[in-house]
Design an enzyme around this catalytic site. Structure first.
Site, short mmCIF file in Angstrom:
data_model
loop_
_atom_site.label_atom_id
_atom_site.label_comp_id
_atom_site.label_asym_id
_atom_site.label_seq_id
_atom_site.Cartn_x
_atom_site.Cartn_y
_atom_site.Cartn_z
N ASP A 131 0.82 -1.23 0.00
CA ASP A 131 0.00 0.00 0.00
C ASP A 131 0.85 1.28 0.00
O ASP A 131 0.34 2.35 -0.28
CB ASP A 131 -0.92 0.03 1.23
CG ASP A 131 -1.83 -1.17 1.32
OD1 ASP A 131 -2.06 -1.82 0.29
OD2 ASP A 131 -2.32 -1.47 2.43
N GLU A 227 -9.87 0.52 -3.63
CA GLU A 227 -10.86 -0.19 -2.80
C GLU A 227 -11.40 0.68 -1.66
O GLU A 227 -12.51 0.47 -1.17
CB GLU A 227 -10.25 -1.47 -2.22
CG GLU A 227 -9.05 -1.20 -1.29
CD GLU A 227 -8.43 -2.45 -0.68
OE1 GLU A 227 -8.92 -3.56 -0.95
OE2 GLU A 227 -7.46 -2.30 0.07
N HIS A 282 -5.74 -9.92 -4.56
CA HIS A 282 -4.46 -10.44 -4.05
C HIS A 282 -3.44 -10.74 -5.13
O HIS A 282 -2.28 -11.02 -4.81
CB HIS A 282 -4.72 -11.67 -3.17
CG HIS A 282 -5.46 -11.31 -1.91
ND1 HIS A 282 -6.82 -11.20 -1.88
CD2 HIS A 282 -5.01 -10.99 -0.67
CE1 HIS A 282 -7.20 -10.84 -0.66
NE2 HIS A 282 -6.12 -10.71 0.09
N GLN A 284 -2.16 -8.61 -6.75
CA GLN A 284 -1.20 -7.50 -6.60
C GLN A 284 -0.13 -7.79 -5.54
O GLN A 284 0.86 -7.10 -5.44
CB GLN A 284 -1.94 -6.22 -6.19
CG GLN A 284 -2.86 -5.71 -7.25
CD GLN A 284 -3.97 -4.82 -6.68
OE1 GLN A 284 -3.84 -3.62 -6.65
NE2 GLN A 284 -5.04 -5.43 -6.22
O1 F6P Z 1 -2.33 -3.96 3.42
C1 F6P Z 1 -2.19 -4.75 2.31
C2 F6P Z 1 -3.53 -5.19 1.79
O2 F6P Z 1 -3.33 -5.97 0.62
C3 F6P Z 1 -4.53 -4.06 1.52
O3 F6P Z 1 -4.29 -3.39 0.32
C4 F6P Z 1 -5.84 -4.83 1.55
O4 F6P Z 1 -6.93 -4.00 1.88
C5 F6P Z 1 -5.60 -5.85 2.63
O5 F6P Z 1 -4.20 -6.02 2.73
C6 F6P Z 1 -6.24 -7.19 2.36
O6 F6P Z 1 -5.99 -8.03 3.43
P1 F6P Z 1 -6.27 -9.58 3.47
O7 F6P Z 1 -5.16 -10.27 2.75
O8 F6P Z 1 -6.29 -9.90 4.92
O9 F6P Z 1 -7.57 -9.81 2.77
#
Ligand code: F6P
Length: 355
Positions: A131, A227, A282, A284
């Site tokens: 992020d 998001e 994910h 990304q």
């Molecule tokens: O902080 C990294 C991140 O990928 C955010 O961009 C996203 O909102 C969150 O983690 C998603 O988390 P999880 O893998 O727990 O769904």
């Protein structure tokens, strides 16, 4: 006697975690005579005393690997008083002199709080997150990989959108900071970029500009939405985030997601333009780091081992300009670095709202 150093990775996984682990162990063993142990599943491993050996042999060849060989979790060790005690006693029981905590604002915030409560809990933090929202460092490792993945994905959507005369809405990660959406959106030539930092109005900021584009004969459009983007409460009735689930994680974060579909439906209804949405999610965060992230992670790992060897504690490794160096951790570590106005400007300049 060699200092014994534990390494843990906490929070969401991120390209470059293994590169940091490898670099810290290489520098620590070869240059500083340190000894390492891996703590599995982030803070949970410290609470449960779950460890693995971490020798030079264990970290060879892991540089390009995505994810984390130490695994991770979103366990918060400072949520309950008994967990704070378990974390501190775990540190002692494992015979650790130091802990290198690799993570985002939650993991580093917890490391800082534990160290502040007990200065024998010696800790060096390394800033990680796709992020790029951590204050204290110019860039976190993992971000470059994430925006490259997103940019390449957006490039591909142009050809599909053009072939079908469609609008494609792309939802990108980033939580409450729009760095990924801004940089991937710009480099992927998106027509509209919606960031959490700039609450938007569906008509004025999205459907209106798209309608104009369509009327002028544009064949297709690409919309990038972060998001965490939210509606402008001044002008729209609902100013809330688009939540996938109302559940909070251990650090109190909501799970974001779903805004892409909502906007795609609105565009079809209001603009009468066939629209599809795609959530990169994910994707990304997975896979191999870019050369930039491999090198940055390597520099961070080496700097973490240097900091331990120098006896520093309560510090976080940071990139300031071109220099990688330790800085003191403070309460500000929990502050989110959002996209400032001088960067938001690009999202306006190169997108449809300016056409
Ligand atoms: O902080 C990294 C991140 O990928 C955010 O961009 C996203 O909102 C969150 O983690 C998603 O988390 P999880 O893998 O727990 O769904």
């Amino acid at each position: 006697m060699a200092k014994k150093v534990g390494i843990l990775t906490g929070g969401g996984d991120c390209p470059g975690l293994n590169a940091v682990i490898r670099a810290a162990v290489y520098s620590g063993v070869i240059e500083h005579d340190l000894e390492f142990v891996g703590i599995k599943y982030g803070w949970r491993g410290l609470l449960e005393r779950n460890t693995v050996p971490l020798t030079l042999e264990d970290v060879r060849k892991i540089l390009p690997e995505g994810g984390t060989i130490l695994r991770t979790s979103r366990t918060n060790p400072i949520k309950k008083a008994e967990d704070i005690d378990r974390a501190l006693s775990g540190f002692k029981e494992l015979g650790l002199d130091y802990l290198i905590a690799i993570g985002g604002e939650d993991t580093l915030g917890a490391a800082y709080r534990l160290w502040r409560g007990d200065k024998n809990f010696k800790v060096v933090g390394v800033p990680k997150t796709i992020d790029n929202d951590l204050s204290g460092t110019d860039v976190t490792f993992g971000f470059d990989t994430a925006i490259n993945i997103a940019m390449k994905g957006i490039d591909r959507l142009h050809t599909t959108a053009r072939s079908h005369n469609r609008v494609m809405v792309v939802e990108l990660m980033g939580r409450h900071a729009g760095w990924i959406a801004l940089e991937a959106g710009l480099t992927g030539s998106a027509d509209i970029i919606l960031l959490p930092e700039v609450p938007f109005d569906i008509e004025n900021d999205l459907c209106g500009p798209l309608r104009k584009m369509k009327e002028r004969g544009r064949e297709y459009a690409i919309v990038v939405v972060s998001e965490g983007a939210k509606l402008d409460v001044e002008r729209d009735s609902d100013g809330s985030y688009f939540l996938q689930e109302i559940d909070l994680d251990e650090f109190g974060h909501v799970r974001l997601g779903g805004i892409g579909k909502i906007l795609a439906d609105e565009i079809e209804d209001r603009v009468d333009w066939e629209t599809r949405h795609v959530v990169f999610g994910h994707l990304q965060r997975g896979g191999s780091p870019t050369a930039f992230d491999r090198f940055l992670s390597t520099r961070y790992g080496v700097a973490a081992a240097d900091a331990v060897a120098e006896g520093l504690s309560g510090v976080m490794i940071s990139l300031r300009g071109t220099e990688v160096k330790p800085i003191e951790m403070t309460d500000e570590i929990k502050e989110i670095k959002t996209v400032p106005e001088n960067f938001r400007r690009y999202a306006r300049l190169f997108t449809a709202r300016n056409e």
